[in-house]
Design a protein around this motif. Structure first.
Motif, mmCIF file in Angstrom:
data_model
loop_
_atom_site.group_PDB
_atom_site.id
_atom_site.type_symbol
_atom_site.label_atom_id
_atom_site.label_comp_id
_atom_site.label_asym_id
_atom_site.label_seq_id
_atom_site.Cartn_x
_atom_site.Cartn_y
_atom_site.Cartn_z
ATOM 1 N N SER A 1 0.821 -1.215 0.000
ATOM 2 C CA SER A 1 0.000 0.000 0.000
ATOM 3 C C SER A 1 0.850 1.258 0.000
ATOM 4 C CB SER A 1 -0.918 0.002 1.229
ATOM 5 O OG SER A 1 -1.691 -1.176 1.293
ATOM 6 N N SER A 2 2.093 1.151 -0.378
ATOM 7 C CA SER A 2 2.975 2.308 -0.343
ATOM 8 C C SER A 2 2.572 3.371 -1.355
ATOM 9 C CB SER A 2 4.424 1.872 -0.582
ATOM 10 O OG SER A 2 4.549 1.222 -1.835
ATOM 11 N N ASP A 3 2.016 2.939 -2.511
ATOM 12 C CA ASP A 3 1.599 3.921 -3.509
ATOM 13 C C ASP A 3 0.452 4.787 -3.000
ATOM 14 O OD1 ASP A 3 3.521 2.929 -5.212
ATOM 15 O OD2 ASP A 3 2.142 1.529 -6.220
ATOM 16 N N LEU A 4 -0.444 4.185 -2.237
ATOM 17 C CA LEU A 4 -1.540 4.972 -1.665
ATOM 18 C C LEU A 4 -0.994 6.059 -0.741
ATOM 19 C CD1 LEU A 4 -4.033 2.080 -0.769
ATOM 20 C CD2 LEU A 4 -4.123 3.626 -2.743
ATOM 21 N N MET A 5 -0.042 5.681 0.128
ATOM 22 C CA MET A 5 0.543 6.649 1.047
ATOM 23 C C MET A 5 1.272 7.754 0.292
ATOM 24 S SD MET A 5 1.043 7.699 4.131
ATOM 25 C CE MET A 5 0.431 6.283 5.062
ATOM 26 N N LYS A 6 1.990 7.384 -0.784
ATOM 27 C CA LYS A 6 2.740 8.375 -1.543
ATOM 28 C C LYS A 6 1.807 9.390 -2.185
ATOM 29 C CE LYS A 6 5.993 8.843 -5.382
ATOM 30 N NZ LYS A 6 6.754 8.123 -6.437
ATOM 31 N N GLU A 7 0.712 8.915 -2.770
ATOM 32 C CA GLU A 7 -0.211 9.821 -3.462
ATOM 33 C C GLU A 7 -0.905 10.756 -2.469
ATOM 34 O OE1 GLU A 7 -3.879 9.526 -6.711
ATOM 35 O OE2 GLU A 7 -2.783 7.726 -6.092
ATOM 36 N N ILE A 8 -1.259 10.229 -1.288
ATOM 37 C CA ILE A 8 -1.939 11.071 -0.295
ATOM 38 C C ILE A 8 -1.006 12.168 0.197
ATOM 39 C CG2 ILE A 8 -2.964 11.077 2.013
ATOM 40 C CD1 ILE A 8 -3.842 8.179 1.469
ATOM 41 N N LEU A 9 0.262 11.816 0.528
ATOM 42 C CA LEU A 9 1.202 12.798 1.066
ATOM 43 C C LEU A 9 1.565 13.850 0.026
ATOM 44 C CD1 LEU A 9 3.553 10.464 3.142
ATOM 45 C CD2 LEU A 9 1.703 11.916 3.979
ATOM 46 N N GLU A 10 1.719 13.447 -1.242
ATOM 47 C CA GLU A 10 2.046 14.436 -2.274
ATOM 48 C C GLU A 10 0.904 15.425 -2.475
ATOM 49 O OE1 GLU A 10 3.041 12.161 -5.692
ATOM 50 O OE2 GLU A 10 5.103 11.720 -5.020
ATOM 51 N N MET A 11 -0.355 14.929 -2.486
ATOM 52 C CA MET A 11 -1.491 15.837 -2.613
ATOM 53 C C MET A 11 -1.554 16.796 -1.426
ATOM 54 S SD MET A 11 -4.069 17.019 -4.230
ATOM 55 C CE MET A 11 -4.272 15.827 -5.561
ATOM 56 N N ALA A 12 -1.256 16.282 -0.211
ATOM 57 C CA ALA A 12 -1.284 17.137 0.971
ATOM 58 C C ALA A 12 -0.198 18.200 0.894
ATOM 59 C CB ALA A 12 -1.112 16.287 2.233
ATOM 60 N N ASP A 13 0.999 17.853 0.376
ATOM 61 C CA ASP A 13 2.055 18.853 0.245
ATOM 62 C C ASP A 13 1.660 19.953 -0.720
ATOM 63 O OD1 ASP A 13 3.584 17.477 2.056
ATOM 64 O OD2 ASP A 13 4.771 16.406 0.552
ATOM 65 N N PHE A 14 0.991 19.582 -1.843
ATOM 66 C CA PHE A 14 0.542 20.601 -2.805
ATOM 67 C C PHE A 14 -0.441 21.567 -2.154
ATOM 68 C CE2 PHE A 14 1.674 17.513 -6.323
ATOM 69 C CZ PHE A 14 2.740 18.263 -6.768
ATOM 70 N N VAL A 15 -1.347 21.032 -1.351
ATOM 71 C CA VAL A 15 -2.369 21.886 -0.749
ATOM 72 C C VAL A 15 -1.770 22.763 0.350
ATOM 73 C CG1 VAL A 15 -4.533 21.884 0.537
ATOM 74 C CG2 VAL A 15 -4.182 20.260 -1.332
ATOM 75 N N LYS A 16 -0.879 22.192 1.199
ATOM 76 C CA LYS A 16 -0.374 22.929 2.355
ATOM 77 C C LYS A 16 0.724 23.907 1.981
ATOM 78 C CE LYS A 16 0.552 19.247 4.819
ATOM 79 N NZ LYS A 16 1.018 18.436 5.977
ATOM 80 N N PHE A 17 1.593 23.536 1.053
ATOM 81 C CA PHE A 17 2.764 24.371 0.765
ATOM 82 C C PHE A 17 2.644 25.130 -0.554
ATOM 83 C CE2 PHE A 17 4.306 20.689 3.288
ATOM 84 C CZ PHE A 17 4.569 21.371 4.458
ATOM 85 N N ALA A 18 2.077 24.483 -1.576
ATOM 86 C CA ALA A 18 1.925 25.162 -2.873
ATOM 87 C C ALA A 18 0.619 25.927 -2.965
ATOM 88 C CB ALA A 18 1.991 24.134 -4.019
ATOM 89 N N LYS A 19 -0.227 25.814 -1.916
ATOM 90 C CA LYS A 19 -1.516 26.515 -1.872
ATOM 91 C C LYS A 19 -2.377 26.198 -3.094
ATOM 92 C CE LYS A 19 0.296 30.288 0.952
ATOM 93 N NZ LYS A 19 0.446 31.762 1.080
ATOM 94 N N VAL A 20 -2.335 24.916 -3.501
ATOM 95 C CA VAL A 20 -3.193 24.447 -4.594
ATOM 96 C C VAL A 20 -4.530 24.042 -3.999
ATOM 97 C CG1 VAL A 20 -3.483 22.725 -6.395
ATOM 98 C CG2 VAL A 20 -1.228 23.702 -5.958
ATOM 99 N N ARG A 21 -5.602 24.496 -4.636
ATOM 100 C CA ARG A 21 -6.934 24.129 -4.153
ATOM 101 C C ARG A 21 -7.427 22.933 -4.948
ATOM 102 N NH1 ARG A 21 -11.829 28.283 -2.699
ATOM 103 N NH2 ARG A 21 -13.124 26.731 -1.581
ATOM 104 N N PRO A 22 -7.539 21.768 -4.289
ATOM 105 C CA PRO A 22 -7.923 20.563 -5.038
ATOM 106 C C PRO A 22 -9.414 20.571 -5.368
ATOM 107 C CG PRO A 22 -7.739 20.063 -2.717
ATOM 108 C CD PRO A 22 -7.316 21.498 -2.865
ATOM 109 N N LEU A 23 -9.778 19.684 -6.331
ATOM 110 C CA LEU A 23 -11.174 19.506 -6.690
ATOM 111 C C LEU A 23 -11.872 18.668 -5.629
ATOM 112 C CD1 LEU A 23 -10.720 18.741 -10.498
ATOM 113 C CD2 LEU A 23 -11.371 20.916 -9.439
#
Length: 352
Positions: A287-309
């Motif tokens: 399940s490592s891919d699931l963890m990787k995708e979740i953490l990368e999306m969280a980094d975009f939202v918290k640090f890059a200030k990207v607003r997800p759909l």
């Protein structure tokens, strides 16, 4: 005519018996007044008397004897000795002076008795000088006393030894203990016993309470994570426009789960480090891919200030739930006894 004159004179002049009685009464009154005046003067001012006496006029050298002082004076007269100190003579010392004892002897007079203990260390015949007592404006002296101090008999045939030498008394444990502990050891012992008794009572009482109360069963990390995910979903942060807070709490839930479930210190790691640790573990590797995708999306939202759909938010939450579910501990299967009824239920016979 002459006889008539004498008759008249006998009637006017008193008789001789009445005159004598009147004169006697006047003399008695004068004598009574004189006696009263004498008694008053005797009571008003009497002489002060001081006497001294010894219990024994012969004492051994170094022994003690008592000197008695007796004062008779008018009641209320204030006086003091002028020559009584630490010594009576150069060889006779005063050891102690007793308290004066005053008694009333009547006629306005009082008697004061006092005892003085004396001692002498030199043999010889001494004369204790008179005591000088000052009372009011008068000074009275007592009688002097002879005192014979007899030397102690010494046997010349016996050898007189010098002082004995020093003796080693050894040492004890108390010699190394401070004085305040050695003097008050019993107080310290009582305090120590009281503290020990209180500690024993507290220990057994606490143990009894702990034994009575049921122990709470620890909640497994899987259940804690699922409960936290449920609360996060009920908060509806994304629906209210708080995507950053949503991903922050989502990643904290996963980091805490990794630390409690697998011992990975994810709270102090970066995304790359967490993914690396997940891939290294046998249980989390699939399940490592699931963890990787979740953490990368969280980094975009918290640090890059990207607003997800909205779909990305739902997908991230679903992947987190799937990661926790896929890594949950496998419950052991209970071994059932191989009974004929169980065998028939597990392997049903075909109908004939």
């Amino acid at each position: 005519m002459n006889s008539d004159k004498f008759t008249t004179m006998d009637k006017t002049i008193p008789s001789t018996g009445i005159f004598h009685r009147t004169l006697r009464g006047m003399m008695v009154a004068v004598m009574a007044v004189a006696a009263a005046l004498c008694m008053t003067s005797a009571q008003a001012a009497g002489p002060v008397q001081v006497k001294t006496a010894l219990d024994s006029a012969y004492i051994l050298m170094g022994k003690q004897t008592t000197l008695h002082v007796d004062i008779v004076q008018d009641r209320g007269t204030q006086g003091h000795f002028l020559n009584v100190g630490d010594t009576l003579t150069s060889a006779v010392d005063v050891v102690s002076v007793g308290k004066p004892d005053t008694s009333d002897i009547g006629s306005g007079r009082e008697e004061i008795r006092q005892q003085i203990v004396i001692q002498a260390f030199d043999s010889g015949l001494y004369t204790i000088p008179p005591f000088v007592y000052a009372a009011g404006g008068d000074t009275v002296m007592s009688n002097d006393l002879p005192l014979k101090v007899v030397p102690v008999a010494v046997d010349s045939l016996k050898t007189i030894h010098d002082y004995a030498g020093t003796v080693d008394a050894g040492w004890k444990l108390w010699d190394f203990v401070p004085d305040f502990i050695a003097d008050y050891w019993w107080v310290i012992l009582i305090c120590a016993l009281v503290v020990l008794a209180v500690a024993v009572v507290f220990f057994f009482r606490k143990k009894k309470v702990v034994d009575v109360l049921p122990k709470k069963k620890p909640v497994p990390p899987y259940e804690l994570a699922m409960q936290a995910l449920t609360r996060l979903k009920e908060a509806k942060l994304c629906e209210n426009g708080h995507e950053k807070e949503f991903y922050t709490r989502l990643t904290e839930i996963l980091r805490t789960y990794l630390e409690q479930r697998f011992g990975i210190n994810a709270m102090e790691m970066t995304t790359t480090q967490i993914v690396h640790q997940v891939k290294e573990h046998d249980v989390t590797r699939p399940s490592s891919d699931l963890m990787k995708e979740i953490l990368e999306m969280a980094d975009f939202v918290k640090f890059a200030k990207v607003r997800p759909l909205p779909d990305d938010n739902v997908k991230s939450f679903a992947m987190a739930t799937r990661f926790v579910e896929s890594t949950r501990p496998v419950e052991p299967v209970e071994n059932t006894a191989a009974t004929p009824e169980a065998a028939e239920s597990n392997n049903p016979q075909p109908n004939k």
